[in-house]
Design a protein around this motif. Structure first.
Motif, PDB file in Angstrom:
ATOM      1  N   PRO A  54      14.056  13.732  27.297  1.00 33.66           N
ATOM      2  CA  PRO A  54      14.506  14.882  28.103  1.00 33.66           C
ATOM      3  C   PRO A  54      13.428  15.952  28.248  1.00 33.66           C
ATOM      4  O   PRO A  54      12.812  16.376  27.269  1.00 33.66           O
ATOM      5  N   GLY A  55      13.198  16.364  29.504  1.00 31.27           N
ATOM      6  CA  GLY A  55      12.219  17.396  29.797  1.00 31.27           C
ATOM      7  C   GLY A  55      10.823  16.883  30.046  1.00 31.27           C
ATOM      8  O   GLY A  55       9.966  17.616  30.538  1.00 31.27           O
ATOM      9  N   TYR A  56      10.561  15.611  29.726  1.00 30.18           N
ATOM     10  CA  TYR A  56       9.251  15.013  29.956  1.00 30.18           C
ATOM     11  C   TYR A  56       9.302  14.114  31.185  1.00 30.18           C
ATOM     12  O   TYR A  56      10.372  13.616  31.561  1.00 30.18           O
ATOM     13  N   GLY A  57       8.129  13.853  31.762  1.00 28.56           N
ATOM     14  CA  GLY A  57       8.087  12.968  32.914  1.00 28.56           C
ATOM     15  C   GLY A  57       9.037  13.434  33.988  1.00 28.56           C
ATOM     16  O   GLY A  57       9.001  14.589  34.408  1.00 28.56           O
ATOM     17  N   LEU A  58       9.922  12.539  34.398  1.00 26.05           N
ATOM     18  CA  LEU A  58      10.908  12.872  35.427  1.00 26.05           C
ATOM     19  C   LEU A  58      12.322  12.950  34.857  1.00 26.05           C
ATOM     20  O   LEU A  58      13.297  12.869  35.594  1.00 26.05           O
ATOM     21  N   SER A  59      12.429  13.117  33.541  1.00 26.22           N
ATOM     22  CA  SER A  59      13.747  13.283  32.919  1.00 26.22           C
ATOM     23  C   SER A  59      14.157  14.749  32.936  1.00 26.22           C
ATOM     24  O   SER A  59      13.338  15.629  32.679  1.00 26.22           O
ATOM     25  N   PRO A  60      15.426  15.020  33.215  1.00 27.34           N
ATOM     26  CA  PRO A  60      15.903  16.414  33.165  1.00 27.34           C
ATOM     27  C   PRO A  60      15.897  16.917  31.731  1.00 27.34           C
ATOM     28  O   PRO A  60      15.989  16.131  30.780  1.00 27.34           O
ATOM     29  N   PRO A  61      15.781  18.222  31.541  1.00 27.59           N
ATOM     30  CA  PRO A  61      15.754  18.782  30.182  1.00 27.59           C
ATOM     31  C   PRO A  61      17.126  18.722  29.529  1.00 27.59           C
ATOM     32  O   PRO A  61      18.136  18.490  30.180  1.00 27.59           O
ATOM     33  N   SER A  62      17.118  18.943  28.223  1.00 29.44           N
ATOM     34  CA  SER A  62      18.362  18.987  27.462  1.00 29.44           C
ATOM     35  C   SER A  62      18.469  20.332  26.778  1.00 29.44           C
ATOM     36  O   SER A  62      17.469  20.914  26.363  1.00 29.44           O
ATOM     37  N   GLY A  63      19.693  20.807  26.629  1.00 25.64           N
ATOM     38  CA  GLY A  63      19.908  22.059  25.920  1.00 25.64           C
ATOM     39  C   GLY A  63      19.956  21.883  24.418  1.00 25.64           C
ATOM     40  O   GLY A  63      20.024  22.856  23.676  1.00 25.64           O
ATOM     41  N   GLU A  64      19.913  20.630  23.953  1.00 26.59           N
ATOM     42  CA  GLU A  64      19.986  20.343  22.530  1.00 26.59           C
ATOM     43  C   GLU A  64      18.590  20.039  21.988  1.00 26.59           C
ATOM     44  O   GLU A  64      17.742  19.500  22.705  1.00 26.59           O
ATOM     45  N   ARG A  65      18.367  20.368  20.723  1.00 24.94           N
ATOM     46  CA  ARG A  65      17.086  20.005  20.123  1.00 24.94           C
ATOM     47  C   ARG A  65      17.102  18.520  19.770  1.00 24.94           C
ATOM     48  O   ARG A  65      18.158  17.936  19.500  1.00 24.94           O
ATOM     49  N   PRO A  66      15.929  17.888  19.747  1.00 27.00           N
ATOM     50  CA  PRO A  66      15.885  16.451  19.464  1.00 27.00           C
ATOM     51  C   PRO A  66      16.210  16.138  18.012  1.00 27.00           C
ATOM     52  O   PRO A  66      16.029  16.971  17.117  1.00 27.00           O
ATOM     53  N   SER A  67      16.696  14.925  17.794  1.00 27.53           N
ATOM     54  CA  SER A  67      16.930  14.430  16.439  1.00 27.53           C
ATOM     55  C   SER A  67      16.454  12.985  16.372  1.00 27.53           C
ATOM     56  O   SER A  67      16.416  12.275  17.384  1.00 27.53           O
ATOM     57  N   ALA A  68      16.083  12.549  15.184  1.00 27.69           N
ATOM     58  CA  ALA A  68      15.595  11.178  15.012  1.00 27.69           C
ATOM     59  C   ALA A  68      16.693  10.172  15.349  1.00 27.69           C
ATOM     60  O   ALA A  68      16.465   9.192  16.067  1.00 27.69           O
ATOM     61  N   ARG A  69      17.892  10.425  14.851  1.00 25.61           N
ATOM     62  CA  ARG A  69      19.003   9.513  15.133  1.00 25.61           C
ATOM     63  C   ARG A  69      19.374   9.541  16.619  1.00 25.61           C
ATOM     64  O   ARG A  69      19.642   8.494  17.224  1.00 25.61           O
ATOM     65  N   GLY A  70      19.351  10.728  17.207  1.00 33.79           N
ATOM     66  CA  GLY A  70      19.694  10.827  18.625  1.00 33.79           C
ATOM     67  C   GLY A  70      18.734  10.050  19.509  1.00 33.79           C
ATOM     68  O   GLY A  70      19.155   9.365  20.454  1.00 33.79           O
ATOM     69  N   GLU A  71      17.433  10.139  19.213  1.00 37.17           N
ATOM     70  CA  GLU A  71      16.458   9.404  20.018  1.00 37.17           C
ATOM     71  C   GLU A  71      16.539   7.903  19.762  1.00 37.17           C
ATOM     72  O   GLU A  71      16.377   7.096  20.681  1.00 37.17           O
TER      73      GLU A  71
END
Length: 278
Positions: A54-71
């Motif tokens: 999210p937020g990189y390349g052509l992906s829309p951003p996310s309002g949540e912070r990243p997590s290892a499990r989430g990715e």
């Protein structure tokens, strides 16, 4: 410019080739086009999947912070949507190594091999400032820089300062145009700063996973080296060797290469992938 991939489970995904599946996962601020030359070498024999977080390349951003499990779960969701059931070889560059290692631990039955490419070393994670404070401050800094016009003015220049890697045949015109476009996006800057601010929490999350899970697939730690004898280069190689020993992984050196070794030495990276995918 035409979108090179498609939206899959809410993120931009580029799929090339056919054969054993390979997932390429970039580092902090990484984009799909950083892997172009590696994909060109692999797509004749492998199904290569590139995912923009999210937020990189052509992906829309996310309002949540990243997590290892989430990715890790995001990778699994993308593979599900693409109907990929064969275990995949996953390559995680830099900070992306955290997510790839998490995937291998949480989805061992879907992992055929792991390559940690000049990966962020997370042997002894620590956190002092609470993550929510770091993320909040990061968002404010990013938004202030964008509002002042600094992101639009300096985005591509910052890339040139931070990324010293050059493809063997030089950058393609399309890649230059994508850099000019994406690195000027306010959401790209904010996503990068938020992910960087989240690093201590990501490292601690991965450390907790290591206490309860194991990696059953072969792991390769591949360190980049410019080929020039420098104290910091030697120290980095020692650190990466220790990381490989910590993970009971094989160790390789990619040279001559800067941190974005997949840009400098796509042939060497493709060869490492083929060894695990065969």
């Amino acid at each position: 410019m035409k979108r090179p991939g498609e939206m899959v489970v809410g993120v931009h995904v580029v799929v090339d080739g056919d054969g054993p599946p390979v997932v390429l996962y970039g580092g902090l601020g990484g984009n799909w086009f950083d892997w172009d030359d590696v994909v060109e070498l692999l797509s004749g024999t492998c199904l290569v999947v590139r995912i923009d977080r999210p937020g990189y390349g052509l992906s829309p951003p996310s309002g949540e912070r990243p997590s290892a499990r989430g990715e890790a779960d995001r990778i699994a969701d993308v593979l599900d949507a693409l109907r990929v059931t064969t275990p995949a070889v996953l390559v995680g560059h830099s900070l992306g190594g955290i997510y790839v290692e998490a995937f291998a631990r949480l989805h061992p039955e879907r992992t055929g091999g792991v390559i940690l490419l000049d990966a962020t070393v997370t042997i002894r994670p620590h956190r002092v400032i609470p993550t929510r404070w770091r993320v909040t401050a990061g968002r404010r800094v990013a938004r202030a820089a964008s509002a002042a016009g600094l992101q639009k003015l300096l985005g591509p220049t910052v890339r040139r300062i931070l990324n010293h890697s050059t493809p063997p045949d030089g950058f393609a015109p399309d890649t230059r145009r994508w850099v000019e476009r994406i690195y000027r996006e306010p959401t790209y800057l904010e996503s990068s700063i938020v992910e960087n601010a989240s690093y201590p929490a990501l490292a601690q999350e991965l450390a907790a996973l290591r206490d309860t899970t194991t990696i059953t697939a072969p792991v390769v730690v591949a360190a980049a080296h410019t080929g020039r004898p420098t104290p910091w280069g030697s120290a980095w190689i020692r650190t990466q060797k220790q990381f490989a020993h910590f993970l009971d992984a094989s160790f390789r050196v990619v040279r001559p290469a800067h941190h974005h070794a997949m840009i400098d030495q796509p042939g060497q990276i493709a060869a490492l992938v083929r060894q695990l995918a065969s």
